[in-house]
Scaffold this motif. Structure first.
Motif, mmCIF file in Angstrom:
data_model
loop_
_atom_site.group_PDB
_atom_site.id
_atom_site.type_symbol
_atom_site.label_atom_id
_atom_site.label_comp_id
_atom_site.label_asym_id
_atom_site.label_seq_id
_atom_site.Cartn_x
_atom_site.Cartn_y
_atom_site.Cartn_z
ATOM 1 N N THR A 69 37.641 49.094 23.787
ATOM 2 C CA THR A 69 38.544 49.251 22.653
ATOM 3 C C THR A 69 37.981 48.703 21.345
ATOM 4 O OG1 THR A 69 39.615 47.152 23.236
ATOM 5 C CG2 THR A 69 40.554 49.180 24.161
ATOM 6 N N ALA A 70 37.002 47.838 21.397
ATOM 7 C CA ALA A 70 36.467 47.239 20.173
ATOM 8 C C ALA A 70 35.788 48.299 19.316
ATOM 9 C CB ALA A 70 35.489 46.131 20.524
ATOM 10 N N PRO A 71 35.706 48.082 18.003
ATOM 11 C CA PRO A 71 35.051 49.064 17.116
ATOM 12 C C PRO A 71 33.580 49.246 17.473
ATOM 13 C CG PRO A 71 36.318 47.465 15.852
ATOM 14 C CD PRO A 71 36.270 46.946 17.253
ATOM 15 N N GLY A 72 33.054 50.404 17.136
ATOM 16 C CA GLY A 72 31.659 50.697 17.419
ATOM 17 C C GLY A 72 31.495 51.677 18.567
ATOM 18 N N HIS A 73 30.265 52.003 18.853
ATOM 19 C CA HIS A 73 29.944 52.984 19.891
ATOM 20 C C HIS A 73 29.140 52.290 20.986
ATOM 21 C CE1 HIS A 73 31.169 56.444 17.355
ATOM 22 N NE2 HIS A 73 30.836 55.621 16.381
ATOM 23 N N ARG A 74 29.627 52.394 22.220
ATOM 24 C CA ARG A 74 29.003 51.728 23.354
ATOM 25 C C ARG A 74 28.712 52.737 24.453
ATOM 26 N NH1 ARG A 74 32.583 48.808 20.903
ATOM 27 N NH2 ARG A 74 32.136 46.623 20.370
ATOM 28 N N ALA A 75 27.636 52.468 25.178
ATOM 29 C CA ALA A 75 27.241 53.377 26.252
ATOM 30 C C ALA A 75 26.367 52.622 27.243
ATOM 31 C CB ALA A 75 26.497 54.582 25.682
ATOM 32 N N LEU A 76 26.206 53.224 28.399
ATOM 33 C CA LEU A 76 25.276 52.734 29.407
ATOM 34 C C LEU A 76 24.079 53.682 29.429
ATOM 35 C CD1 LEU A 76 24.611 50.891 31.888
ATOM 36 C CD2 LEU A 76 25.659 52.696 33.290
ATOM 37 N N LEU A 77 22.892 53.128 29.221
ATOM 38 C CA LEU A 77 21.655 53.894 29.265
ATOM 39 C C LEU A 77 20.977 53.634 30.606
ATOM 40 C CD1 LEU A 77 19.512 55.644 27.753
ATOM 41 C CD2 LEU A 77 18.504 53.486 26.962
ATOM 42 N N ILE A 78 20.576 54.701 31.285
ATOM 43 C CA ILE A 78 19.948 54.577 32.604
ATOM 44 C C ILE A 78 18.555 55.196 32.529
ATOM 45 C CG2 ILE A 78 20.165 55.057 35.067
ATOM 46 C CD1 ILE A 78 23.141 55.539 34.622
ATOM 47 N N TYR A 102 18.848 49.712 33.885
ATOM 48 C CA TYR A 102 20.115 49.941 33.196
ATOM 49 C C TYR A 102 20.173 49.098 31.925
ATOM 50 C CZ TYR A 102 20.999 51.243 38.044
ATOM 51 O OH TYR A 102 20.900 51.775 39.309
ATOM 52 N N TYR A 103 20.815 49.676 30.883
ATOM 53 C CA TYR A 103 20.922 49.004 29.597
ATOM 54 C C TYR A 103 22.324 49.207 29.018
ATOM 55 C CZ TYR A 103 15.818 49.582 29.876
ATOM 56 O OH TYR A 103 14.512 49.594 30.286
ATOM 57 N N ARG A 104 22.911 48.124 28.546
ATOM 58 C CA ARG A 104 24.137 48.231 27.756
ATOM 59 C C ARG A 104 23.739 48.447 26.311
ATOM 60 N NH1 ARG A 104 29.012 44.872 30.407
ATOM 61 N NH2 ARG A 104 30.125 46.176 28.932
ATOM 62 N N CYS A 105 24.381 49.424 25.670
ATOM 63 C CA CYS A 105 24.009 49.813 24.311
ATOM 64 C C CYS A 105 25.212 49.707 23.386
ATOM 65 C CB CYS A 105 23.471 51.246 24.272
ATOM 66 S SG CYS A 105 22.107 51.557 25.417
ATOM 67 N N TYR A 106 24.933 49.319 22.156
ATOM 68 C CA TYR A 106 25.957 49.274 21.111
ATOM 69 C C TYR A 106 25.323 49.674 19.793
ATOM 70 C CZ TYR A 106 28.510 47.329 17.172
ATOM 71 O OH TYR A 106 29.136 47.173 15.969
ATOM 72 N N SER A 107 26.068 50.397 18.980
ATOM 73 C CA SER A 107 25.669 50.687 17.605
ATOM 74 C C SER A 107 26.933 50.891 16.781
ATOM 75 C CB SER A 107 24.769 51.932 17.525
ATOM 76 O OG SER A 107 25.428 53.066 18.060
ATOM 77 N N ALA A 108 26.862 50.471 15.527
ATOM 78 C CA ALA A 108 28.023 50.627 14.656
ATOM 79 C C ALA A 108 28.311 52.097 14.379
ATOM 80 C CB ALA A 108 27.788 49.875 13.345
ATOM 81 N N GLU A 109 27.262 52.901 14.307
ATOM 82 C CA GLU A 109 27.387 54.341 14.102
ATOM 83 C C GLU A 109 26.826 55.062 15.323
ATOM 84 O OE1 GLU A 109 29.015 55.465 11.574
ATOM 85 O OE2 GLU A 109 29.180 53.550 10.520
ATOM 86 N N PRO A 110 27.232 56.309 15.542
ATOM 87 C CA PRO A 110 26.697 57.041 16.692
ATOM 88 C C PRO A 110 25.175 57.121 16.647
ATOM 89 C CG PRO A 110 28.556 58.223 15.725
ATOM 90 C CD PRO A 110 28.235 57.101 14.782
ATOM 91 N N SER A 111 24.537 56.910 17.790
ATOM 92 C CA SER A 111 23.076 56.953 17.882
ATOM 93 C C SER A 111 22.667 57.949 18.962
ATOM 94 C CB SER A 111 22.500 55.573 18.211
ATOM 95 O OG SER A 111 22.793 54.653 17.181
ATOM 96 N N PRO A 112 21.693 58.808 18.683
ATOM 97 C CA PRO A 112 21.254 59.779 19.692
ATOM 98 C C PRO A 112 20.509 59.095 20.831
ATOM 99 C CG PRO A 112 19.836 59.882 17.756
ATOM 100 C CD PRO A 112 20.960 58.949 17.412
ATOM 101 N N LEU A 113 20.398 59.805 21.932
ATOM 102 C CA LEU A 113 19.711 59.276 23.101
ATOM 103 C C LEU A 113 18.278 58.876 22.768
ATOM 104 C CD1 LEU A 113 19.429 58.719 26.150
ATOM 105 C CD2 LEU A 113 18.949 61.158 26.457
ATOM 106 N N ALA A 114 17.575 59.696 21.995
ATOM 107 C CA ALA A 114 16.172 59.414 21.683
ATOM 108 C C ALA A 114 16.021 58.079 20.954
ATOM 109 C CB ALA A 114 15.579 60.546 20.846
#
Length: 279
Positions: A126-135, A146-158
Protein backbone atom coordinates in the motif's frame (compact mmCIF):
# COMPACT_ATOMS: atom_id res chain seq x y z
CA UNK A 1 32.97 -3.50 15.51
CA UNK A 2 31.61 -6.90 16.61
CA UNK A 3 29.19 -7.07 19.51
CA UNK A 4 31.73 -9.05 21.55
CA UNK A 5 33.98 -5.97 21.48
CA UNK A 6 31.39 -3.26 22.14
CA UNK A 7 30.03 -5.22 25.12
CA UNK A 8 33.51 -5.40 26.68
CA UNK A 9 34.61 -1.91 27.80
CA UNK A 10 38.07 -3.12 28.80
CA UNK A 11 38.63 -4.70 25.42
CA UNK A 12 37.49 -1.51 23.66
CA UNK A 13 39.84 0.65 25.70
CA UNK A 14 42.72 -1.69 25.01
CA UNK A 15 42.03 -1.39 21.28
CA UNK A 16 41.89 2.41 21.44
CA UNK A 17 38.11 2.71 21.05
CA UNK A 18 36.23 5.48 22.80
CA UNK A 19 33.28 5.05 25.12
CA UNK A 20 30.88 6.29 22.43
CA UNK A 21 31.37 3.28 20.16
CA UNK A 22 28.38 0.93 20.03
CA UNK A 23 27.40 -2.11 18.04
CA UNK A 24 25.61 -1.60 14.72
CA UNK A 25 24.43 -4.17 12.19
CA UNK A 26 25.55 -4.04 8.55
CA UNK A 27 22.17 -2.68 7.37
CA UNK A 28 22.33 0.04 10.00
CA UNK A 29 25.86 0.96 8.93
CA UNK A 30 24.69 1.06 5.31
CA UNK A 31 21.79 3.32 6.26
CA UNK A 32 24.15 5.71 8.05
CA UNK A 33 26.54 5.78 5.09
CA UNK A 34 23.72 6.56 2.66
CA UNK A 35 22.38 9.30 4.94
CA UNK A 36 25.82 10.93 5.06
CA UNK A 37 26.20 10.55 1.29
CA UNK A 38 22.91 12.32 0.63
CA UNK A 39 23.49 14.97 3.30
CA UNK A 40 26.76 15.93 1.58
CA UNK A 41 24.81 16.95 -1.52
CA UNK A 42 25.36 13.87 -3.66
CA UNK A 43 22.55 11.96 -5.34
CA UNK A 44 22.12 8.41 -6.55
CA UNK A 45 19.17 6.79 -8.27
CA UNK A 46 19.73 3.24 -7.04
CA UNK A 47 21.10 1.14 -4.21
CA UNK A 48 21.85 -2.56 -4.41
CA UNK A 49 23.09 -5.20 -2.00
CA UNK A 50 22.98 -8.84 -0.96
CA UNK A 51 20.51 -10.72 1.23
CA UNK A 52 21.76 -9.18 4.48
CA UNK A 53 20.46 -5.81 3.27
CA UNK A 54 17.41 -7.01 1.35
CA UNK A 55 16.02 -8.75 4.44
CA UNK A 56 16.14 -5.59 6.56
CA UNK A 57 12.84 -3.64 6.50
CA UNK A 58 14.36 -0.57 8.21
CA UNK A 59 16.93 -0.10 5.47
CA UNK A 60 14.32 -0.54 2.76
CA UNK A 61 12.05 1.99 4.48
CA UNK A 62 14.92 4.48 4.79
CA UNK A 63 15.68 4.17 1.06
CA UNK A 64 12.03 4.59 0.17
CA UNK A 65 11.79 7.68 2.37
CA UNK A 66 14.63 9.19 0.35
CA UNK A 67 12.90 8.06 -2.89
CA UNK A 68 16.03 6.11 -3.79
CA UNK A 69 15.32 3.03 -5.86
CA UNK A 70 16.77 -0.29 -4.80
CA UNK A 71 17.32 -3.82 -6.07
CA UNK A 72 18.17 -5.87 -2.99
CA UNK A 73 18.69 -9.62 -2.93
CA UNK A 74 16.51 -11.76 -0.66
CA UNK A 75 16.51 -15.42 0.34
CA UNK A 76 14.30 -18.05 -1.27
CA UNK A 77 12.16 -18.25 1.89
CA UNK A 78 11.09 -14.60 1.73
CA UNK A 79 7.33 -14.09 1.46
CA UNK A 80 5.88 -11.23 -0.60
CA UNK A 81 2.27 -10.08 -1.19
CA UNK A 82 0.86 -10.40 -4.71
CA UNK A 83 -2.55 -9.97 -6.30
CA UNK A 84 -3.08 -13.73 -5.94
CA UNK A 85 -2.05 -13.81 -2.27
CA UNK A 86 1.09 -13.99 -0.19
CA UNK A 87 3.70 -16.48 -1.41
CA UNK A 88 7.29 -17.41 -0.78
CA UNK A 89 9.43 -16.22 -3.65
CA UNK A 90 10.57 -19.75 -4.49
CA UNK A 91 6.95 -20.82 -4.91
CA UNK A 92 6.25 -17.81 -7.12
CA UNK A 93 9.12 -18.73 -9.41
CA UNK A 94 7.72 -22.25 -9.85
CA UNK A 95 4.29 -20.87 -10.74
CA UNK A 96 5.47 -18.57 -13.52
CA UNK A 97 4.63 -19.56 -17.11
CA UNK A 98 7.34 -19.82 -19.72
CA UNK A 99 6.29 -16.55 -21.38
CA UNK A 100 7.03 -14.64 -18.17
CA UNK A 101 10.79 -15.10 -18.60
CA UNK A 102 12.98 -12.86 -20.72
CA UNK A 103 16.60 -13.36 -21.70
CA UNK A 104 18.64 -10.27 -20.77
CA UNK A 105 22.27 -9.49 -20.02
CA UNK A 106 23.31 -8.40 -16.55
CA UNK A 107 26.40 -6.75 -18.03
CA UNK A 108 29.63 -7.67 -19.73
CA UNK A 109 31.93 -10.17 -18.08
CA UNK A 110 35.42 -11.43 -18.86
CA UNK A 111 34.07 -13.93 -21.38
CA UNK A 112 31.13 -12.02 -22.83
CA UNK A 113 27.71 -10.78 -21.83
CA UNK A 114 26.27 -12.39 -18.68
CA UNK A 115 22.93 -13.63 -19.99
CA UNK A 116 20.24 -14.91 -17.62
CA UNK A 117 16.50 -15.47 -17.75
CA UNK A 118 14.60 -12.80 -15.80
CA UNK A 119 11.02 -12.45 -14.61
CA UNK A 120 9.27 -9.59 -12.84
CA UNK A 121 6.30 -10.07 -10.51
CA UNK A 122 4.41 -7.03 -9.20
CA UNK A 123 3.86 -7.00 -5.44
CA UNK A 124 0.82 -5.45 -3.77
CA UNK A 125 1.94 -3.07 -1.04
CA UNK A 126 0.00 0.00 0.00
CA UNK A 127 2.91 2.41 0.46
CA UNK A 128 3.63 4.92 -2.35
CA UNK A 129 5.97 3.87 -5.12
CA UNK A 130 6.37 0.85 -7.36
CA UNK A 131 7.50 -2.48 -5.94
CA UNK A 132 8.18 -5.83 -7.54
CA UNK A 133 9.99 -9.11 -7.14
CA UNK A 134 12.78 -9.68 -9.67
CA UNK A 135 13.78 -13.31 -10.31
CA UNK A 136 16.98 -14.38 -12.05
CA UNK A 137 17.47 -17.87 -13.48
CA UNK A 138 20.81 -19.28 -14.58
CA UNK A 139 20.35 -20.57 -18.10
CA UNK A 140 22.83 -23.43 -17.62
CA UNK A 141 22.11 -24.66 -14.09
CA UNK A 142 18.59 -23.37 -13.42
CA UNK A 143 19.79 -21.75 -10.16
CA UNK A 144 17.47 -18.95 -9.01
CA UNK A 145 18.14 -15.63 -7.30
CA UNK A 146 15.56 -13.16 -5.98
CA UNK A 147 15.50 -9.38 -5.54
CA UNK A 148 13.06 -6.99 -3.91
CA UNK A 149 12.75 -3.88 -6.06
CA UNK A 150 11.46 -0.38 -5.43
CA UNK A 151 11.37 2.79 -7.50
CA UNK A 152 9.48 6.04 -7.08
CA UNK A 153 8.52 5.92 -10.76
CA UNK A 154 7.80 2.88 -12.94
CA UNK A 155 11.02 1.19 -14.09
CA UNK A 156 11.33 -1.27 -16.99
CA UNK A 157 12.69 -4.76 -16.49
CA UNK A 158 15.92 -3.92 -18.33
CA UNK A 159 16.70 -1.10 -15.87
CA UNK A 160 16.21 -3.35 -12.83
CA UNK A 161 18.38 -6.05 -14.43
CA UNK A 162 21.14 -3.50 -15.04
CA UNK A 163 21.06 -2.43 -11.38
CA UNK A 164 21.15 -6.07 -10.19
CA UNK A 165 24.19 -6.65 -12.41
CA UNK A 166 26.18 -3.85 -10.78
CA UNK A 167 26.51 -5.88 -7.58
CA UNK A 168 29.41 -7.76 -9.17
CA UNK A 169 31.41 -4.54 -9.11
CA UNK A 170 31.28 -4.54 -5.32
CA UNK A 171 32.82 -8.01 -5.10
CA UNK A 172 35.39 -7.16 -7.77
CA UNK A 173 36.37 -3.99 -5.91
CA UNK A 174 36.96 -5.88 -2.66
CA UNK A 175 39.01 -8.54 -4.45
CA UNK A 176 41.12 -5.93 -6.23
CA UNK A 177 41.69 -3.86 -3.10
CA UNK A 178 42.84 -6.97 -1.24
CA UNK A 179 45.04 -8.24 -4.04
CA UNK A 180 46.54 -4.94 -5.23
CA UNK A 181 46.50 -2.69 -2.17
CA UNK A 182 46.69 -5.14 0.76
CA UNK A 183 43.33 -4.27 2.30
CA UNK A 184 43.27 -7.50 4.33
CA UNK A 185 46.99 -7.76 5.13
CA UNK A 186 47.15 -5.59 8.24
CA UNK A 187 48.39 -7.12 11.49
CA UNK A 188 47.27 -4.49 13.95
CA UNK A 189 45.34 -4.66 17.20
CA UNK A 190 44.33 -1.05 17.76
CA UNK A 191 41.52 0.81 16.08
CA UNK A 192 43.60 3.84 15.07
CA UNK A 193 46.18 1.66 13.31
CA UNK A 194 43.46 -0.33 11.59
CA UNK A 195 41.56 2.69 10.27
CA UNK A 196 44.78 4.21 8.96
CA UNK A 197 45.68 1.01 7.13
CA UNK A 198 42.22 0.61 5.59
CA UNK A 199 42.09 4.28 4.54
CA UNK A 200 45.50 4.10 2.84
CA UNK A 201 44.59 0.83 1.09
CA UNK A 202 41.35 2.33 -0.23
CA UNK A 203 43.21 5.48 -1.33
CA UNK A 204 45.74 3.34 -3.21
CA UNK A 205 42.96 1.47 -4.98
CA UNK A 206 41.19 4.77 -5.80
CA UNK A 207 44.46 5.96 -7.38
CA UNK A 208 44.54 2.86 -9.59
CA UNK A 209 40.85 3.17 -10.45
CA UNK A 210 41.18 6.81 -11.53
CA UNK A 211 44.15 5.99 -13.75
CA UNK A 212 42.19 3.10 -15.24
CA UNK A 213 39.22 5.38 -15.98
CA UNK A 214 41.51 7.89 -17.68
CA UNK A 215 43.05 5.06 -19.68
CA UNK A 216 39.61 3.82 -20.75
CA UNK A 217 38.80 7.25 -22.18
CA UNK A 218 42.12 7.55 -24.00
CA UNK A 219 42.04 4.02 -25.46
CA UNK A 220 38.51 3.87 -26.85
CA UNK A 221 39.69 4.53 -30.41
CA UNK A 222 42.05 1.53 -30.15
CA UNK A 223 39.63 -0.73 -28.24
CA UNK A 224 39.62 -3.43 -30.93
CA UNK A 225 43.42 -3.83 -30.79
CA UNK A 226 44.19 -3.75 -27.07
CA UNK A 227 42.19 -4.02 -23.89
CA UNK A 228 42.18 -0.88 -21.72
CA UNK A 229 44.65 -0.65 -18.88
CA UNK A 230 43.36 -2.59 -15.88
CA UNK A 231 44.11 -1.87 -12.22
CA UNK A 232 46.38 -4.94 -12.21
CA UNK A 233 48.33 -3.72 -15.24
CA UNK A 234 48.67 -0.19 -13.85
CA UNK A 235 50.00 -1.56 -10.56
CA UNK A 236 52.49 -3.74 -12.46
CA UNK A 237 53.73 -0.76 -14.51
CA UNK A 238 53.82 1.49 -11.46
CA UNK A 239 56.02 -0.96 -9.57
CA UNK A 240 58.31 -1.45 -12.57
CA UNK A 241 58.64 2.17 -13.68
CA UNK A 242 58.21 4.18 -10.47
CA UNK A 243 58.68 2.11 -7.32
CA UNK A 244 61.54 -0.16 -8.43
CA UNK A 245 62.85 2.12 -11.20
CA UNK A 246 64.07 -0.74 -13.34
CA UNK A 247 66.16 -0.16 -16.43
CA UNK A 248 64.85 -0.70 -19.93
CA UNK A 249 61.49 0.97 -19.33
CA UNK A 250 60.70 0.79 -23.06
CA UNK A 251 60.88 -3.00 -22.88
CA UNK A 252 58.37 -3.07 -19.99
CA UNK A 253 55.98 -0.79 -21.88
CA UNK A 254 56.20 -2.88 -25.06
CA UNK A 255 55.61 -6.03 -23.01
CA UNK A 256 52.52 -4.43 -21.46
CA UNK A 257 51.15 -3.47 -24.88
CA UNK A 258 51.74 -7.01 -26.21
CA UNK A 259 49.97 -8.50 -23.21
CA UNK A 260 46.93 -6.24 -23.66
CA UNK A 261 46.77 -7.03 -27.38
CA UNK A 262 46.78 -10.73 -26.54
CA UNK A 263 44.03 -10.16 -23.97
CA UNK A 264 41.96 -8.31 -26.59
CA UNK A 265 42.22 -11.26 -29.00
CA UNK A 266 41.29 -13.69 -26.22
CA UNK A 267 38.30 -11.54 -25.24
CA UNK A 268 37.01 -11.41 -28.82
CA UNK A 269 37.29 -15.19 -29.02
CA UNK A 270 35.43 -15.62 -25.72
CA UNK A 271 32.67 -13.26 -26.89
CA UNK A 272 32.23 -15.09 -30.21
CA UNK A 273 32.07 -18.47 -28.47
CA UNK A 274 29.54 -17.13 -25.95
CA UNK A 275 27.34 -15.75 -28.75
CA UNK A 276 27.38 -19.08 -30.59
CA UNK A 277 26.57 -20.99 -27.39
CA UNK A 278 23.56 -18.80 -26.52
CA UNK A 279 20.35 -20.22 -28.07
Amino acid sequence: MPRSWTEGPDRCRAAGLGEDHSFATKPRLAETMIERFLASGHRARWATGDEVYGANPHLRAALEEQRMGYVLAVSCSTAVPTAAGRFRVRELANRLPRRAWQRLSAGAGAEGQRFYDWALVATTETAPGHRALLIRRNRATGELAYYRCYSAEPSPLAALVAVAGTRWRIEETFQQTKGLAGLDEHQVRRYTSWIRWVTLAMLAHAFLAVLRADGDTAARSDAAETVPLSCNEIQRLFMALVADRVHHADHRLRWSEWRRRHQARARRAHYRRRQVAQP
